[in-house]
Design a protein around this motif. Structure first.
Motif, PDB file in Angstrom:
ATOM      1  N   LEU A 221       0.836  -1.347  -0.205  1.00  0.00           N
ATOM      2  CA  LEU A 221      -0.007   0.094  -0.058  1.00  0.00           C
ATOM      3  C   LEU A 221       0.929   1.322  -0.024  1.00  0.00           C
ATOM      4  O   LEU A 221       1.609   1.377   1.083  1.00  0.00           O
ATOM      5  N   ASN A 222       0.900   1.855  -1.091  1.00  0.00           N
ATOM      6  CA  ASN A 222       1.541   3.220  -1.242  1.00  0.00           C
ATOM      7  C   ASN A 222       0.866   4.459  -0.246  1.00  0.00           C
ATOM      8  O   ASN A 222      -0.099   4.762  -0.705  1.00  0.00           O
ATOM      9  N   LYS A 223       1.376   4.775   0.454  1.00  0.00           N
ATOM     10  CA  LYS A 223       1.053   5.726   1.481  1.00  0.00           C
ATOM     11  C   LYS A 223       0.896   7.201   0.963  1.00  0.00           C
ATOM     12  O   LYS A 223      -0.192   7.689   1.303  1.00  0.00           O
ATOM     13  N   THR A 224       1.250   7.411  -0.246  1.00  0.00           N
ATOM     14  CA  THR A 224       1.255   8.755  -0.797  1.00  0.00           C
ATOM     15  C   THR A 224       0.309   8.802  -1.711  1.00  0.00           C
ATOM     16  O   THR A 224      -0.659   9.540  -1.634  1.00  0.00           O
ATOM     17  N   THR A 225      -0.017   7.727  -2.542  1.00  0.00           N
ATOM     18  CA  THR A 225      -0.857   7.570  -3.486  1.00  0.00           C
ATOM     19  C   THR A 225      -2.298   6.843  -3.061  1.00  0.00           C
ATOM     20  O   THR A 225      -3.304   7.081  -3.779  1.00  0.00           O
ATOM     21  N   GLY A 226      -2.110   5.909  -2.258  1.00  0.00           N
ATOM     22  CA  GLY A 226      -3.260   5.068  -1.777  1.00  0.00           C
ATOM     23  C   GLY A 226      -3.278   3.934  -2.533  1.00  0.00           C
ATOM     24  O   GLY A 226      -4.288   3.152  -2.338  1.00  0.00           O
ATOM     25  N   GLU A 227      -2.506   3.686  -3.671  1.00  0.00           N
ATOM     26  CA  GLU A 227      -2.571   2.416  -4.665  1.00  0.00           C
ATOM     27  C   GLU A 227      -1.982   1.503  -3.807  1.00  0.00           C
ATOM     28  O   GLU A 227      -1.018   1.404  -3.160  1.00  0.00           O
ATOM     29  N   VAL A 228      -2.452   0.360  -4.168  1.00  0.00           N
ATOM     30  CA  VAL A 228      -2.034  -0.904  -3.813  1.00  0.00           C
ATOM     31  C   VAL A 228      -1.048  -1.607  -5.181  1.00  0.00           C
ATOM     32  O   VAL A 228      -1.811  -1.743  -6.136  1.00  0.00           O
ATOM     33  N   GLN A 229       0.053  -1.819  -4.827  1.00  0.00           N
ATOM     34  CA  GLN A 229       1.087  -2.002  -5.919  1.00  0.00           C
ATOM     35  C   GLN A 229       1.636  -3.406  -5.614  1.00  0.00           C
ATOM     36  O   GLN A 229       2.003  -3.748  -4.659  1.00  0.00           O
ATOM     37  N   GLU A 230       2.030  -4.158  -6.671  1.00  0.00           N
ATOM     38  CA  GLU A 230       2.617  -5.338  -6.981  1.00  0.00           C
ATOM     39  C   GLU A 230       4.235  -5.199  -6.799  1.00  0.00           C
ATOM     40  O   GLU A 230       4.528  -4.516  -7.786  1.00  0.00           O
ATOM     41  N   VAL A 231       4.678  -5.733  -5.909  1.00  0.00           N
ATOM     42  CA  VAL A 231       6.257  -5.615  -5.699  1.00  0.00           C
ATOM     43  C   VAL A 231       6.934  -6.926  -5.617  1.00  0.00           C
ATOM     44  O   VAL A 231       6.206  -8.154  -5.014  1.00  0.00           O
ATOM     45  N   PRO A 232       7.949  -7.226  -6.294  1.00  0.00           N
ATOM     46  CA  PRO A 232       8.420  -8.615  -6.331  1.00  0.00           C
ATOM     47  C   PRO A 232       8.982  -9.003  -5.063  1.00  0.00           C
ATOM     48  O   PRO A 232       9.471  -8.137  -4.292  1.00  0.00           O
ATOM     49  N   ALA A 233       8.447 -10.006  -4.586  1.00  0.00           N
ATOM     50  CA  ALA A 233       8.935 -10.790  -3.324  1.00  0.00           C
ATOM     51  C   ALA A 233      10.580 -10.756  -3.125  1.00  0.00           C
ATOM     52  O   ALA A 233      11.190 -11.026  -3.913  1.00  0.00           O
ATOM     53  N   GLY A 234      10.998 -10.210  -2.017  1.00  0.00           N
ATOM     54  CA  GLY A 234      12.434 -10.178  -1.695  1.00  0.00           C
ATOM     55  C   GLY A 234      12.874  -8.952  -2.211  1.00  0.00           C
ATOM     56  O   GLY A 234      14.293  -8.874  -1.723  1.00  0.00           O
ATOM     57  N   ILE A 235      12.066  -7.889  -2.729  1.00  0.00           N
ATOM     58  CA  ILE A 235      12.805  -6.705  -3.071  1.00  0.00           C
ATOM     59  C   ILE A 235      11.904  -5.549  -2.213  1.00  0.00           C
ATOM     60  O   ILE A 235      10.709  -5.596  -2.011  1.00  0.00           O
ATOM     61  N   ASP A 236      12.569  -4.729  -1.511  1.00  0.00           N
ATOM     62  CA  ASP A 236      12.069  -3.756  -0.733  1.00  0.00           C
ATOM     63  C   ASP A 236      11.129  -2.698  -1.681  1.00  0.00           C
ATOM     64  O   ASP A 236      11.539  -2.417  -2.737  1.00  0.00           O
TER      65      ASP A 236
END
Length: 248
Positions: A221-236
């Motif tokens: 959850l991007n705190k700035t935009t409110g979007e839920v984004q897909e992030v590769p597991a293992g990468i911050d």
């Protein structure tokens, strides 16, 4: 261990300036005041100078002048901290502080201490050198067509990154768009180009992995935009990009 042959008295060695890394770092053309790490997302960091929750733009610029010296001249993290600490103290930023995000009215806390300065130094210097290596990788792709992922191979390597140690893929493989290191805060992994002969020798020795790793993703959850984004597991979150590709 054999004795080293001394240099002739009229010869001195001078470190080469990391031109590509410096060009990348100096491509940050604006100064942004940010309040959350995701306010500038991924490649947006390539063009803006920022230190999260530091609202003094002059101090941000002062920090970046010293970071420039760290990349260009090899200024150590100790000397960087020694130079900027008095400026932060004089301006009232040393230690714990509270800031208000004018967009939301949110009261946020921040800390400037030795650990924070090491993190600022580490992030910026590693990203610059990673981008510089990528410029050289692309320039030499005809003779060195593969990229090898390497961790530091010690007890501090996070498990998710340990799985990528030895991955060796062509320069043009899309995996490098998201997994080219560093892949998170204080990540020490590196990737570098190798020749066909080196690739063949490593593969014959069973020391590399040639299949593109297919990892899961996590939702962030991007705190700035409110979007839920897909992030590769293992990468911050915010690190799944190649700074050198984005700069180009």
């Amino acid at each position: 261990m054999p004795d080293l042959t001394p240099l002739p008295p009229n010869v001195t060695l001078t470190p080469l300036t990391p031109r590509e890394a410096l060009a990348f770092f100096r491509g940050k053309v604006g100064t942004e005041v940010t309040f959350h790490a995701d306010q500038l997302w991924q490649a947006e960091h390539n063009i803006a100078r920022t230190v999260s929750r530091l609202t003094d733009a002059q101090l941000i610029d002062a920090i970046y002048v010293l970071l420039d010296a760290a990349i260009a001249e090899g200024l150590s993290v100790r000397d960087f901290a020694r130079a900027i600490k008095p400026r932060l103290q004089q301006a009232g930023w040393w230690g714990k502080s509270e800031v208000i995000n004018p967009a939301t009215g949110e009261i946020l806390r921040t800390t400037f201490d030795a650990s924070r300065l090491r993190l600022i130094y580490d992030v910026n210097v590693r990203q610059a050198h990673a981008a510089g290596r990528w410029a050289r990788i692309e320039r030499n792709a005809a003779t060195h067509p593969y990229i090898l992922y390497r961790t530091m191979r010690d007890e501090r390597v996070r498990l998710s990154h340990k799985r990528w140690d030895g991955v060796c893929l062509p320069v043009g493989d899309p995996w490098w768009q998201t997994h080219y290191p560093p892949n998170g805060w204080r990540c020490r992994c590196r990737a570098y180009a190798i020749s066909q002969r080196e690739f063949d020798a490593l593969r014959a020795a069973g020391e590399i992995k040639t299949d593109t790793p297919r990892g899961a993703t996590i939702q962030y959850l991007n705190k700035t935009t409110g979007e839920v984004q897909e992030v590769p597991a293992g990468i911050d979150p915010g690190w799944a990009y190649n700074p050198g590709q984005a700069a180009a």
